[in-house]
Design an enzyme around this catalytic site. Structure first.
Site, PDB file in Angstrom:
ATOM      1  N   LYS A 195      -0.837   4.348  -8.025  1.00 27.66           N
ATOM      2  CA  LYS A 195      -0.790   5.749  -8.443  1.00 27.66           C
ATOM      3  C   LYS A 195       0.483   6.037  -9.250  1.00 27.66           C
ATOM      4  O   LYS A 195       0.427   6.652 -10.315  1.00 27.66           O
ATOM      5  CB  LYS A 195      -0.827   6.674  -7.210  1.00 27.66           C
ATOM      6  N   GLY A 206       1.458   3.060  -2.520  1.00 29.87           N
ATOM      7  CA  GLY A 206       1.013   3.977  -3.575  1.00 29.87           C
ATOM      8  C   GLY A 206       1.502   3.520  -4.942  1.00 29.87           C
ATOM      9  O   GLY A 206       1.648   4.328  -5.865  1.00 29.87           O
ATOM     10  N   VAL A 228       2.550  14.039  -3.492  1.00 29.95           N
ATOM     11  CA  VAL A 228       1.977  14.979  -2.515  1.00 29.95           C
ATOM     12  C   VAL A 228       0.451  14.928  -2.476  1.00 29.95           C
ATOM     13  O   VAL A 228      -0.207  15.856  -2.026  1.00 29.95           O
ATOM     14  CB  VAL A 228       2.463  16.427  -2.795  1.00 29.95           C
ATOM     15  N   ASP A 266       2.436  14.517   1.891  1.00 31.37           N
ATOM     16  CA  ASP A 266       1.467  15.522   2.353  1.00 31.37           C
ATOM     17  C   ASP A 266       0.785  15.126   3.660  1.00 31.37           C
ATOM     18  O   ASP A 266       0.304  15.991   4.392  1.00 31.37           O
ATOM     19  CB  ASP A 266       0.392  15.738   1.273  1.00 31.37           C
ATOM     20  N   ASP A 319       0.803  -1.222   0.000  1.00 32.78           N
ATOM     21  CA  ASP A 319       0.000   0.000   0.000  1.00 32.78           C
ATOM     22  C   ASP A 319       0.839   1.277   0.000  1.00 32.78           C
ATOM     23  O   ASP A 319       0.439   2.308   0.550  1.00 32.78           O
ATOM     24  CB  ASP A 319      -0.970   0.020   1.203  1.00 32.78           C
ATOM     25  N   THR A 344      -9.663  -4.805   1.601  1.00 27.67           N
ATOM     26  CA  THR A 344     -10.533  -5.348   2.657  1.00 27.67           C
ATOM     27  C   THR A 344     -11.207  -4.262   3.500  1.00 27.67           C
ATOM     28  O   THR A 344     -12.090  -4.578   4.297  1.00 27.67           O
ATOM     29  CB  THR A 344      -9.701  -6.234   3.612  1.00 27.67           C
ATOM     30  N   ASN A 400      -5.176 -10.044  -3.793  1.00 20.32           N
ATOM     31  CA  ASN A 400      -4.870  -9.498  -2.462  1.00 20.32           C
ATOM     32  C   ASN A 400      -4.390  -8.052  -2.627  1.00 20.32           C
ATOM     33  O   ASN A 400      -4.479  -7.250  -1.709  1.00 20.32           O
ATOM     34  CB  ASN A 400      -3.812 -10.347  -1.719  1.00 20.32           C
ATOM     35  N   ALA A 401      -3.910  -7.726  -3.819  1.00 17.30           N
ATOM     36  CA  ALA A 401      -3.473  -6.359  -4.115  1.00 17.30           C
ATOM     37  C   ALA A 401      -4.692  -5.462  -4.295  1.00 17.30           C
ATOM     38  O   ALA A 401      -5.718  -5.887  -4.807  1.00 17.30           O
ATOM     39  CB  ALA A 401      -2.646  -6.352  -5.394  1.00 17.30           C
ATOM     40  N   GLY A 402      -4.540  -4.214  -3.863  1.00 11.96           N
ATOM     41  CA  GLY A 402      -5.535  -3.189  -4.154  1.00 11.96           C
ATOM     42  C   GLY A 402      -4.750  -1.950  -4.524  1.00 11.96           C
ATOM     43  O   GLY A 402      -4.129  -1.330  -3.666  1.00 11.96           O
TER      44      GLY A 402
HETATM   45  P1  GDP Z   1      -0.791   0.367  -3.506  1.00 12.42           P
HETATM   46  O1  GDP Z   1      -1.387  -0.921  -3.067  1.00 12.42           O
HETATM   47  O2  GDP Z   1       0.676   0.448  -3.267  1.00 12.42           O
HETATM   48  O3  GDP Z   1      -1.142   0.716  -4.937  1.00 12.42           O
HETATM   49  O4  GDP Z   1      -1.432   1.496  -2.585  1.00 12.42           O
HETATM   50  P2  GDP Z   1      -2.989   1.629  -2.189  1.00 12.42           P
HETATM   51  O5  GDP Z   1      -3.730   2.124  -3.354  1.00 12.42           O
HETATM   52  O6  GDP Z   1      -3.473   0.383  -1.535  1.00 12.42           O
HETATM   53  O7  GDP Z   1      -2.911   2.688  -1.033  1.00 12.42           O
HETATM   54  C1  GDP Z   1      -2.390   3.965  -1.225  1.00 12.42           C
HETATM   55  C2  GDP Z   1      -3.485   4.973  -0.865  1.00 12.42           C
HETATM   56  O8  GDP Z   1      -2.909   6.247  -0.749  1.00 12.42           O
HETATM   57  C3  GDP Z   1      -4.553   5.109  -1.932  1.00 12.42           C
HETATM   58  O9  GDP Z   1      -5.762   5.476  -1.327  1.00 12.42           O
HETATM   59  C4  GDP Z   1      -4.032   6.256  -2.800  1.00 12.42           C
HETATM   60  O10 GDP Z   1      -5.073   6.952  -3.475  1.00 12.42           O
HETATM   61  C5  GDP Z   1      -3.408   7.131  -1.751  1.00 12.42           C
HETATM   62  N1  GDP Z   1      -2.229   7.896  -2.189  1.00 12.42           N
HETATM   63  C6  GDP Z   1      -1.242   7.548  -3.067  1.00 12.42           C
HETATM   64  N2  GDP Z   1      -0.280   8.499  -3.080  1.00 12.42           N
HETATM   65  C7  GDP Z   1      -0.670   9.444  -2.206  1.00 12.42           C
HETATM   66  C8  GDP Z   1      -0.077  10.671  -1.744  1.00 12.42           C
HETATM   67  O11 GDP Z   1       1.009  11.060  -2.136  1.00 12.42           O
HETATM   68  N3  GDP Z   1      -0.776  11.386  -0.807  1.00 12.42           N
HETATM   69  C9  GDP Z   1      -1.982  10.970  -0.317  1.00 12.42           C
HETATM   70  N4  GDP Z   1      -2.584  11.729   0.591  1.00 12.42           N
HETATM   71  N5  GDP Z   1      -2.558   9.822  -0.717  1.00 12.42           N
HETATM   72  C10 GDP Z   1      -1.904   9.079  -1.629  1.00 12.42           C
HETATM   73  P1  IMO Z   2      -0.901  -4.168  -2.278  1.00  4.93           P
HETATM   74  O1  IMO Z   2      -0.409  -4.708  -3.604  1.00  4.93           O
HETATM   75  C1  IMO Z   2      -1.017  -4.623   2.030  1.00  4.93           C
HETATM   76  C2  IMO Z   2      -1.041  -8.687   3.596  1.00  4.93           C
HETATM   77  C3  IMO Z   2      -2.294  -9.141   4.304  1.00  4.93           C
HETATM   78  C4  IMO Z   2      -1.706 -10.120   5.290  1.00  4.93           C
HETATM   79  C5  IMO Z   2      -0.592 -10.788   4.481  1.00  4.93           C
HETATM   80  C6  IMO Z   2      -1.002 -12.082   3.809  1.00  4.93           C
HETATM   81  O2  IMO Z   2      -2.184  -3.448  -2.354  1.00  4.93           O
HETATM   82  O3  IMO Z   2       0.187  -3.400  -1.609  1.00  4.93           O
HETATM   83  P2  IMO Z   2      -2.536 -12.737   1.749  1.00  4.93           P
HETATM   84  O4  IMO Z   2      -3.900 -12.261   1.330  1.00  4.93           O
HETATM   85  O5  IMO Z   2      -1.480 -12.454   0.752  1.00  4.93           O
HETATM   86  O6  IMO Z   2      -2.565 -14.154   2.198  1.00  4.93           O
HETATM   87  O7  IMO Z   2      -2.187 -11.876   3.070  1.00  4.93           O
HETATM   88  O8  IMO Z   2      -0.235  -9.856   3.481  1.00  4.93           O
HETATM   89  N1  IMO Z   2      -1.251  -8.179   2.225  1.00  4.93           N
HETATM   90  C7  IMO Z   2      -1.200  -6.886   1.903  1.00  4.93           C
HETATM   91  N2  IMO Z   2      -1.035  -5.795   2.679  1.00  4.93           N
HETATM   92  N3  IMO Z   2      -1.117  -4.492   0.699  1.00  4.93           N
HETATM   93  C8  IMO Z   2      -1.248  -5.576  -0.097  1.00  4.93           C
HETATM   94  O9  IMO Z   2      -1.200  -5.502  -1.445  1.00  4.93           O
HETATM   95  C9  IMO Z   2      -1.348  -6.844   0.507  1.00  4.93           C
HETATM   96  N4  IMO Z   2      -1.504  -8.098   0.035  1.00  4.93           N
HETATM   97  C10 IMO Z   2      -1.433  -8.906   1.099  1.00  4.93           C
HETATM   98  O10 IMO Z   2      -2.942  -8.059   4.934  1.00  4.93           O
HETATM   99  O11 IMO Z   2      -1.105  -9.435   6.349  1.00  4.93           O
HETATM  100 MG    MG Z   3      -2.906  -1.617  -1.825  1.00  4.81          MG
END
Ligand code: GDP
Ligand code: IMO
Ligand code: MG
Length: 435
Positions: free
Chosen positions: A35, A32, A425, A346, A30, A314, A55-57
């Site tokens: 993005k 970013g 940012v 930010d 997570d 989730t 599992n990725a979002g």
């Molecule tokens: P990823 O799994 O690595 O793609 O990251 P996620 O999308 O799960 O989580 C990142 C969250 O932070 C998302 O809600 C993005 O919209 C948000 N985000 C990404 N970059 C920035 C940033 O520079 N500032 C802020 N405030 N939010 C961000």
């Molecule tokens: P992105 O790509 C954050 C975490 C779960 C759990 C562990 C195992 O969005 O960064 P799994 O479903 O793989 O069996 O879970 O890994 N986890 C993540 N945490 N971002 C993710 O993906 C994750 N994918 C799995 O929360 O702790």
């Molecule tokens: Mg994510």
């Protein structure tokens, strides 16, 4: 025959010319990634996912719309780019159909520009049930899995029982039934109630996958490289969730590190070019497991509120803490990071002071190594820095950064020995500063 040798060598040299750049999370996911992949996509011809599954979002924001992708590479919202789901991914047909439907509803037809590896493994409804049953049986010591069936699907892959996309061209139904029967046998050992009502949706999803180009993507990716096409590999999860090097057993089931891009795409290590390492200006973790710099106080809550730290897959609240340089140095080492990208900068705008963990005190001894047992008595040692107390969200040039942020970046570069090239940012694709 020096002439022929020279021509051969030139050919080999040219072959080595185009590289695959890899973008990876350096923390617990997570960071970013979605993005930043969307921001970098215009510079590339091809975007590919190489490991993990739904599992990725990965969140992308533009034109006041937010999109969360789970299985599909984050290059799909830029025109004329080829997106590839490579062999290392585990693909859930149900989630895939849902994603395709919602992208179709935006008027985007991906059937030509999204290819899928025949060697990618499929997640069955029973994989998800097994994930839930296994977590329930673990009780308090559960991993905190996203319950998307990732662990069981990779177990079938390495156990040599898996069902692959390419099997859709063979006696698919029979293979499906065989694997399902194995799973049902396994489920008997758990006291776990389940229903197979999602089976119908699974086969609907399979029909959607049939509309896409299903190919040996390892050949295609290597051909694209030879044709001098530029490729960006999009990591999922983060280095500290890597199956070998993460905080085992609280990890995911794939190799999230750069080496995973080679096996997950079928490319040679020598084809890797830039390795973009992405990290938040602080730290988060969703799910169970050790987190040395975690803040379980108001400061942690403040980071969660301002950073909107709730899981993209989730909806679970993410645990928050200060940036951890011991862990970050470990991740940089494992991945061979060449450029750093700091996101969510930010989120720290209103903090008077900002802390960074620079070493650990383990049973009273100072250490700059991530210990084998992260659950031992590990206490982070912090350096405190002045906050910048400035709204960064509208800034688009590094010259306009406040002095304190410039000092923060310089401090990180000195410690990490890798240049910080981008500062994010805000969540929108426009909210990025290239340094
Ligand atoms: P990823 O799994 O690595 O793609 O990251 P996620 O999308 O799960 O989580 C990142 C969250 O932070 C998302 O809600 C993005 O919209 C948000 N985000 C990404 N970059 C920035 C940033 O520079 N500032 C802020 N405030 N939010 C961000
Ligand atoms: P992105 O790509 C954050 C975490 C779960 C759990 C562990 C195992 O969005 O960064 P799994 O479903 O793989 O069996 O879970 O890994 N986890 C993540 N945490 N971002 C993710 O993906 C994750 N994918 C799995 O929360 O702790
Ligand atoms: Mg994510």
């Amino acid at each position: 025959m020096p002439g022929i040798r020279l021509i051969l060598c030139q050919k080999i040299h040219k072959k080595n010319h185009m590289k695959v750049d890899v973008l990876l999370g350096l923390q617990w996911g997570d960071e970013g990634k979605g993005k930043v992949v969307d921001v970098l996509t215009p510079r590339y011809d091809v975007i590919t996912r190489f490991q993990g599954g739904p599992n990725a979002g990965h969140t992308l924001e533009f034109n006041n719309h937010k999109h969360i992708l789970h299985n599909i590479p984050s290059g799909v919202f830029r025109e004329d780019k080829l997106n590839i789901i490579s062999n290392g991914v585990v693909l859930d047909p149900i989630v895939f159909k849902r994603e395709i439907d919602s992208i179709m509803a935006m008027g985007i037809d991906l059937t030509q520009n999204l290819w899928i590896s025949r060697k990618a493994h499929l997640i069955l409804p029973t994989h998800r049930i097994l994930d839930a049953a296994s977590e329930a049986a673990k009780g308090k010591s559960k991993i905190g899995s996203t319950l998307k069936g990732i662990g069981p699907a990779y177990m079938d892959k390495t156990g040599r029982n898996g069902l692959r996309v390419g099997d859709m061209e063979l006696d698919f139904k029979a293979r499906y039934e065989e694997l399902k029967a194995k799973h049902e046998k396994l489920l008997k050992q758990y006291d776990f109630e389940y229903s197979l009502e999602e089976e119908e949706k699974f086969f609907e999803g399979i029909e959607v996958i049939r509309k896409f180009n299903r190919v040996d993507t390892e050949y295609e990716l290597n051909r694209l490289l030879e044709e001098n096409k530029s490729i960006l590999a999009e990591g999922a999860q983060g280095t500290l969730l890597d199956i070998d090097f993460g905080s085992y057993p609280f990890v995911t089931s794939s190799n999230t590190i750069c080496a995973g891009a080679c096996t997950g795409m079928g490319i040679a290590p020598s084809t890797i070019g830039e390795v973009y390492g992405i990290f938040k200006a602080y730290c988060t973790r969703v799910g169970s497991g050790p987190f040395p710099s975690e803040l379980v106080d108001d400061q942690g809550e403040r980071l969660r509120d301002i950073g909107k730290e709730f899981g993209s897959t989730t909806g679970r609240p993410r645990r928050c803490g200060w940036l951890d340089l011991v862990a970050l140095k470990y991740s940089i080492m494992l991945n061979g990071v060449t450029q750093l990208i700091m996101t969510k900068t930010d989120v720290l705008d209103s903090f008077d002071t900002i802390k960074v963990a620079t070493s650990y005190s383990i049973d009273g001894e100072l250490s700059d190594h991530l210990p084998y047992n992260l659950e031992a008595n590990v206490k982070p040692v912090f350096t405190e820095m002045q906050g910048w107390k400035t709204d960064l969200s509208g800034i688009r040039s590094g010259d306009q950064f406040p002095r304190e942020l410039k000092e923060y970046i310089q401090f990180l570069e000195k410690e990490l020995k890798v240049p910080v090239k981008y500062i994010s940012v805000g969540p929108d694709r426009e909210q990025i500063v290239e340094l």
